[in-house]
Write an enzyme that holds these catalytic residues in place. Structure first.
Site, PDB file in Angstrom:
ATOM      1  N   GLU A 103       0.755  -1.175   0.003  1.00  0.00           N
ATOM      2  CA  GLU A 103       0.005  -0.079   0.029  1.00  0.00           C
ATOM      3  C   GLU A 103       1.000   1.163   0.083  1.00  0.00           C
ATOM      4  O   GLU A 103       1.541   2.235  -1.039  1.00  0.00           O
ATOM      5  CB  GLU A 103      -1.440  -0.382   1.160  1.00  0.00           C
ATOM      6  CG  GLU A 103      -1.857  -1.101   0.766  1.00  0.00           C
ATOM      7  CD  GLU A 103      -3.518  -1.326   2.104  1.00  0.00           C
ATOM      8  OE1 GLU A 103      -3.559  -0.229   2.418  1.00  0.00           O
ATOM      9  OE2 GLU A 103      -3.707  -2.114   1.535  1.00  0.00           O
TER      10      GLU A 103
HETATM   11  C1  HEC Z   1      -3.590   0.913  -1.903  1.00  0.00           C
HETATM   12  C2  HEC Z   1      -4.378   1.043  -1.376  1.00  0.00           C
HETATM   13  C3  HEC Z   1      -4.992   1.639  -0.364  1.00  0.00           C
HETATM   14  C4  HEC Z   1      -4.451   3.115   0.571  1.00  0.00           C
HETATM   15  C5  HEC Z   1      -3.124   4.157   0.061  1.00  0.00           C
HETATM   16  C6  HEC Z   1      -5.351   3.045   1.976  1.00  0.00           C
HETATM   17  N1  HEC Z   1      -5.891   2.284   1.891  1.00  0.00           N
HETATM   18 FE1  HEC Z   1      -7.367   2.460   2.977  1.00  0.00          FE
HETATM   19  N2  HEC Z   1      -8.499   0.446   2.628  1.00  0.00           N
HETATM   20  C7  HEC Z   1      -7.189  -0.246   1.563  1.00  0.00           C
HETATM   21  C8  HEC Z   1      -7.979  -1.357   1.158  1.00  0.00           C
HETATM   22  C9  HEC Z   1      -7.824  -2.264   0.290  1.00  0.00           C
HETATM   23  C10 HEC Z   1      -8.284  -1.734   2.535  1.00  0.00           C
HETATM   24  C11 HEC Z   1      -9.593  -2.896   2.450  1.00  0.00           C
HETATM   25  C12 HEC Z   1      -8.302  -4.097   3.757  1.00  0.00           C
HETATM   26  C13 HEC Z   1      -8.500  -5.492   4.560  1.00  0.00           C
HETATM   27  O1  HEC Z   1      -9.615  -5.248   5.260  1.00  0.00           O
HETATM   28  O2  HEC Z   1      -7.680  -5.962   4.618  1.00  0.00           O
HETATM   29  C14 HEC Z   1      -9.032  -1.048   3.173  1.00  0.00           C
HETATM   30  C15 HEC Z   1      -9.437  -0.048   4.066  1.00  0.00           C
HETATM   31  C16 HEC Z   1      -9.323   0.821   5.189  1.00  0.00           C
HETATM   32  C17 HEC Z   1     -10.282   1.113   5.895  1.00  0.00           C
HETATM   33  C18 HEC Z   1     -11.261   0.089   7.034  1.00  0.00           C
HETATM   34  C19 HEC Z   1     -12.913   0.071   6.311  1.00  0.00           C
HETATM   35  C20 HEC Z   1     -14.116  -0.179   6.633  1.00  0.00           C
HETATM   36  O3  HEC Z   1     -14.709  -0.434   6.867  1.00  0.00           O
HETATM   37  O4  HEC Z   1     -13.139  -1.342   7.180  1.00  0.00           O
HETATM   38  C21 HEC Z   1     -10.442   2.411   6.537  1.00  0.00           C
HETATM   39  C22 HEC Z   1     -10.759   3.357   7.275  1.00  0.00           C
HETATM   40  C23 HEC Z   1      -8.874   3.060   5.557  1.00  0.00           C
HETATM   41  N3  HEC Z   1      -9.075   1.803   4.669  1.00  0.00           N
HETATM   42  C24 HEC Z   1      -8.085   4.203   5.690  1.00  0.00           C
HETATM   43  C25 HEC Z   1      -7.648   4.611   5.321  1.00  0.00           C
HETATM   44  C26 HEC Z   1      -6.441   5.762   5.576  1.00  0.00           C
HETATM   45  C27 HEC Z   1      -6.548   6.564   7.050  1.00  0.00           C
HETATM   46  C28 HEC Z   1      -5.104   5.261   4.424  1.00  0.00           C
HETATM   47  C29 HEC Z   1      -4.064   6.455   4.452  1.00  0.00           C
HETATM   48  C30 HEC Z   1      -3.451   6.126   5.672  1.00  0.00           C
HETATM   49  C31 HEC Z   1      -5.667   4.370   3.769  1.00  0.00           C
HETATM   50  N4  HEC Z   1      -6.805   3.646   4.113  1.00  0.00           N
HETATM   51  C32 HEC Z   1      -4.438   4.064   3.012  1.00  0.00           C
HETATM   52  C33 HEC Z   1      -6.838   0.734   0.284  1.00  0.00           C
HETATM   53  C34 HEC Z   1      -6.035   1.509   0.607  1.00  0.00           C
END
Ligand code: HEC
Ligand code: HEC
Length: 338
Positions: A143
């Site tokens: 990520e």
């Molecule tokens: C490369 C793409 C990517 C980036 C960059 C990213 N995310 Fe995500 N995010 C995801 C993915 C894929 C998931 C689901 C992962 C899992 O459930 O294992 C996720 C899950 C989440 C969730 C949980 C939502 C839920 O309903 O469970 C949150 C809140 C979130 N991200 C916030 C952030 C924040 C804040 C950042 C920056 C610090 C960030 N993400 C950076 C792809 C990304």
């Protein structure tokens, strides 16, 4: 509020047991703020999203900057918003997200909208607060590929950013403060005023006859036993494939499909996931942790088949889909768009 939940639990527990999914966790919001209580006329199993939520504006502003800056990623190529763009309903709409160096993720990215109401974060619930969720993407090689040491050094080198932290936090740029500001910003990402919430607040004609019929079917078929509460989901873990074996029929099982099992190592948790919120679901395709369903019609068909052992008559499916479309709310006064 507590008493209402108990009555509700009583009403749905039968349905849940019928579905063979006795496992249930009480709603818990971790360190995130619980939703503000709202006055609703009748005891509906879904409650409206509050219109406003009490937050620290200075932290929200700092968190908004941090959410959008690529400085948190190793090669300054990716920000939180890359995968959760707010003008696209808070998700990248991919079955697998792309991180630094275009590395492919393992699951589909849920929206960040209303994530403050989730009882846990991630599909497998491995983070119990928005604050602790942030370590996941930040340190993940696929990520942002970063480290806290790198992020703290990077931010401290910018005098304006350092000063902005100092104004809010006595100890300036620290991992805990970065987490706190981003989480506060995420808690501000609420989407009130969906047509369904207006209906719940007493505007009976906010929904068409078909949409009301869809809501009744959503309850009668038993979708409500898992998708309920303020987020229409996200308050329990459930198995994907209660009645039929989803993974055997889909094939190509990956470790990510083990879901909650990866966190607890408990065999009973294999294939369990956090029941996702259905808020804004019409604008957040593709669906499921594996991003395998492109349309709401397909997602509803799969749910009925694997969770309830039912094959929906086309009319019932259409009604339920129309109901789900009424769950699209507003952010900054505008309806969310895909
Ligand atoms: C490369 C793409 C990517 C980036 C960059 C990213 N995310 Fe995500 N995010 C995801 C993915 C894929 C998931 C689901 C992962 C899992 O459930 O294992 C996720 C899950 C989440 C969730 C949980 C939502 C839920 O309903 O469970 C949150 C809140 C979130 N991200 C916030 C952030 C924040 C804040 C950042 C920056 C610090 C960030 N993400 C950076 C792809 C990304
Ligand atoms: C036994 C609990 C349970 C029941 C009953 C249930 N669901 Fe689900 N639902 C889930 C789980 C768990 C997921 C996530 C599965 C996954 O990602 O592999 C899900 C996912 C979904 C999604 C995809 C959401 C997204 O953002 O990816 C939709 C849409 C949905 N359900 C609608 C329904 C409808 C409509 C019904 C009734 C016909 C229903 N569900 C019944 C537990 C349930």
């Amino acid at each position: 509020m507590i008493r209402r939940r108990h009555r509700l639990l009583g009403a749905i527990v039968g349905l849940v047991l019928l579905g063979g999914c006795a496992k249930r966790e009480a709603a818990k919001t971790g360190s995130t703020r619980p939703p503000a209580p709202v006055a609703v006329a009748s005891a509906e199993p879904i409650t409206p999203i509050p219109q406003t939520i009490a937050l620290d504006d200075a932290k929200v502003a700092l968190g908004k900057f941090l959410f959008h800056t690529p400085m948190l990623s190793r090669d300054s190529s990716v920000s939180c918003a890359t995968c959760h763009p707010l003008n696209h309903a808070g998700t990248d709409h991919l079955a697998r997200s792309l991180g630094v160096n275009h590395a492919e993720g393992r699951v589909s990215a849920p929206t960040v909208f209303n994530s403050g109401f989730n009882f846990r974060q991630f599909w497998d619930g491995r983070a119990d607060s928005l604050e602790s969720q942030i370590d996941g993407p930040l340190e993940s090689d696929i990520e942002m590929g970063s480290t806290w040491r790198y992020v703290v050094d990077r931010l401290r080198r910018e005098p304006e950013i350092s000063a902005a932290f100092q104004r809010i936090y006595a100890d300036g740029v620290q991992p805990a403060n970065v987490r706190n500001a981003i989480a506060e910003f995420e808690r501000s990402l609420i989407t009130p005023n969906s047509r369904f919430d207006r209906y719940l607040r007493g505007e009976t004609d906010a929904l068409t006859e078909q949409e009301r019929a869809g809501y009744a079917k959503f309850k009668n078929y038993g979708c409500i036993s898992c998708h309920q509460g303020v987020n229409v989901g996200a308050n329990m873990f459930q198995r994907m494939g209660v009645i039929r074996d989803y993974f055997a029929e889909r094939g190509h099982i990956t470790p990510a499909d083990y879901g909650r099992f990866n966190v607890t190592n408990n065999e009973a948790d294999r294939f369990f996931f956090k029941v996702p919120s259905l808020r804004n679901v019409a604008v957040t395709p593709p669906y499921f942790h594996d991003g395998s369903a492109q349309t709401l019609e397909d997602a509803v068909t799969i749910m009925a088949r694997f969770q309830l052992g039912r094959s929906l008559p086309p009319e019932d499916r259409a009604d339920i889909v129309q109901f789900l479309r009424t769950l699209t709310g507003e952010f900054e006064g505008q309806p969310l768009s895909p």
